[in-house]
Design an enzyme around this catalytic site. Structure first.
Site, mmCIF file in Angstrom:
data_model
loop_
_atom_site.group_PDB
_atom_site.id
_atom_site.type_symbol
_atom_site.label_atom_id
_atom_site.label_comp_id
_atom_site.label_asym_id
_atom_site.label_seq_id
_atom_site.Cartn_x
_atom_site.Cartn_y
_atom_site.Cartn_z
ATOM 1 N N MET A 1 0.855 -1.191 0.000
ATOM 2 C CA MET A 1 0.000 0.000 0.000
ATOM 3 C C MET A 1 0.894 1.245 0.000
ATOM 4 O O MET A 1 0.473 2.317 0.428
ATOM 5 C CB MET A 1 -0.920 -0.012 1.217
ATOM 6 C CG MET A 1 -1.857 -1.221 1.192
ATOM 7 S SD MET A 1 -3.395 -0.960 2.079
ATOM 8 C CE MET A 1 -2.807 -0.691 3.711
ATOM 9 N N GLU A 48 12.054 -0.343 5.176
ATOM 10 C CA GLU A 48 13.038 -1.430 5.032
ATOM 11 C C GLU A 48 12.391 -2.819 5.023
ATOM 12 O O GLU A 48 12.959 -3.760 4.478
ATOM 13 C CB GLU A 48 14.073 -1.361 6.156
ATOM 14 C CG GLU A 48 15.146 -0.320 5.889
ATOM 15 C CD GLU A 48 16.069 -0.173 7.099
ATOM 16 O OE1 GLU A 48 16.524 -1.206 7.628
ATOM 17 O OE2 GLU A 48 16.302 0.980 7.507
ATOM 18 N N HIS A 64 9.632 -3.558 3.437
ATOM 19 C CA HIS A 64 9.310 -3.794 2.015
ATOM 20 C C HIS A 64 10.588 -4.067 1.218
ATOM 21 O O HIS A 64 10.590 -4.876 0.295
ATOM 22 C CB HIS A 64 8.596 -2.578 1.420
ATOM 23 C CG HIS A 64 7.268 -2.278 2.042
ATOM 24 N ND1 HIS A 64 7.070 -1.211 2.893
ATOM 25 C CD2 HIS A 64 6.081 -2.919 1.945
ATOM 26 C CE1 HIS A 64 5.806 -1.199 3.279
ATOM 27 N NE2 HIS A 64 5.183 -2.217 2.726
ATOM 28 N N GLU A 98 5.975 -11.636 7.130
ATOM 29 C CA GLU A 98 5.466 -12.373 8.295
ATOM 30 C C GLU A 98 4.929 -11.426 9.356
ATOM 31 O O GLU A 98 4.234 -11.842 10.270
ATOM 32 C CB GLU A 98 6.586 -13.238 8.893
ATOM 33 C CG GLU A 98 6.938 -14.422 8.030
ATOM 34 C CD GLU A 98 7.947 -15.348 8.691
ATOM 35 O OE1 GLU A 98 8.470 -14.998 9.770
ATOM 36 O OE2 GLU A 98 8.226 -16.403 8.103
ATOM 37 N N LYS A 99 5.292 -10.157 9.272
ATOM 38 C CA LYS A 99 4.794 -9.163 10.230
ATOM 39 C C LYS A 99 3.259 -9.218 10.301
ATOM 40 O O LYS A 99 2.675 -9.137 11.370
ATOM 41 C CB LYS A 99 5.312 -7.788 9.786
ATOM 42 C CG LYS A 99 4.526 -6.598 10.204
ATOM 43 C CD LYS A 99 4.803 -6.221 11.634
ATOM 44 C CE LYS A 99 4.143 -4.922 11.999
ATOM 45 N NZ LYS A 99 2.792 -4.779 11.490
ATOM 46 N N SER A 141 6.811 -0.923 10.402
ATOM 47 C CA SER A 141 5.434 -0.845 9.908
ATOM 48 C C SER A 141 5.225 0.565 9.369
ATOM 49 O O SER A 141 5.772 1.537 9.916
ATOM 50 C CB SER A 141 4.466 -1.101 11.068
ATOM 51 O OG SER A 141 3.186 -0.594 10.756
HETATM 52 O O1 PAF Z 1 -0.103 -5.735 3.601
HETATM 53 C C1 PAF Z 1 -0.526 -4.838 2.853
HETATM 54 O O2 PAF Z 1 0.144 -3.849 2.599
HETATM 55 C C2 PAF Z 1 -1.940 -4.978 2.269
HETATM 56 O O3 PAF Z 1 -2.810 -5.593 3.148
HETATM 57 C C3 PAF Z 1 -1.949 -5.671 0.894
HETATM 58 C C4 PAF Z 1 -1.495 -7.121 0.997
HETATM 59 C C5 PAF Z 1 -1.063 -4.930 -0.081
HETATM 60 C C6 PAF Z 1 -3.384 -5.687 0.332
HETATM 61 O O4 PAF Z 1 -3.876 -4.391 0.188
#
Ligand code: PAF
Length: 281
Positions: free
Chosen positions: A27, A32, A34, A146-147, A183
């Site tokens: 989203m 880090e 990601h 896994e978070k 997060s």
């Molecule tokens: O984890 C996220 O960022 C969201 O829940 C996802 C998997 C991209 C779905 O919108």
């Protein structure tokens, strides 16, 4: 790296990718955590496709959809540095052209539990958009952190139960040096709230340590509760539970998962850790 925003552009860019394609769904507000997903995707797939879409379907009426951080320029830079081939950043109308879908994926009982209890409809929204993005991107592999362990478990189950031809790969949580799980929502925390937020990882760490020292489920849970209570005040516990690795309820021994959720100010935080439990004494 190519940025595409429509289904047609995506279909064209996807058709040009030969070999295996790994998708990383996000989203935005990339951090880090990601970057770790992108790194693993880069290692395991020939091409990496990233989706950036703040999915309105998974936000409740009193949740943070409007204030959710939107940082597309910085996100594209992260994707470019990580070696992504294609980024799909569609508008809301592109994903939901007829407005919100009447038909949604039902996550079943597990979707009503844990996160589902305080966020009704959340996993219907998550699984619906993930299934749509699977159809649009047609990946061979999909990487999730896994978070968000319940999300990862439900996506795995959806792929298995609905015969989605994708291999779902879980990537371990990335933490700050003091233990806080990364997060996108951490950026909402004030300094005192951030200190209070450390109670979550401290509780998990204490539980995992107790398990390493041979503790059974009862010992692990009480060590975790004790550490949560001893942390900087300000975190309100929602749940702290031990489950089996598939999130099935019941007595657990051997490999298990310790999961926690708490509210810190206006921000809801979740975290989890794998633990290995001794048999009940
Ligand atoms: O984890 C996220 O960022 C969201 O829940 C996802 C998997 C991209 C779905 O919108």
């Amino acid at each position: 790296m190519e940025l595409v925003t429509t289904r047609e552009e995506l279909a064209r860019a996807r058709a040009e990718l030969t070999g295996t394609v790994g998708v990383v769904m996000t989203m935005g507000a990339l951090h880090e955590g990601h970057e770790a997903l992108l790194r693993v995707a880069r290692e395991q797939a020939d091409h990496v496709l990233v989706t950036i879409f703040v999915n309105p379907l998974q936000f409740g009426p009193n949740e943070d959809f409007d204030r959710y951080p939107r940082t597309l320029a910085a996100d594209l830079e992260v994707c470019r540095r990580a070696g992504a081939d294609v980024v799909f950043a569609p508008s809301r109308e592109e994903i939901y052209p007829g407005g919100e879908p009447r038909v949604r994926v039902n996550p079943g009982g597990l979707g009503e539990d844990l996160e589902g209890q305080s966020r009704p409809g959340f996993f219907h929204g998550v699984l619906t958009v993930v299934l749509k993005l699977f159809q649009l991107t047609r990946p061979d592999l999909a990487f999730f952190g896994e978070k968000d362990y319940q999300q990862l478990t439900l996506i795995r189950r959806m792929a298995r139960d609905l015969d989605v031809p994708v291999r779902v790969v879980g990537v371990p949580t990335v933490r700050e040096p003091d233990g806080l799980a990364l997060s996108s929502r951490n950026r909402y925390l004030s300094e005192p709230e951030r200190a209070a937020a450390l109670s979550l990882s401290a509780a998990l760490r204490a539980g995992a340590d107790a398990a390493e020292q041979g503790g059974d489920a009862g010992v692990v849970l009480s060590a975790a509760h004790h550490a949560f209570g001893a942390g900087t005040p300000g975190a309100q516990l929602d749940y702290l539970v031990l489950t089996d690795p598939e999130l099935e309820p019941g007595p657990v021994e051997g490999p298990a998962r310790l999961l926690i959720a708490a509210r810190v100010g206006a921000t809801r935080l979740i975290d989890n850790m794998p633990v290995h439990l001794a048999p009940r004494s």
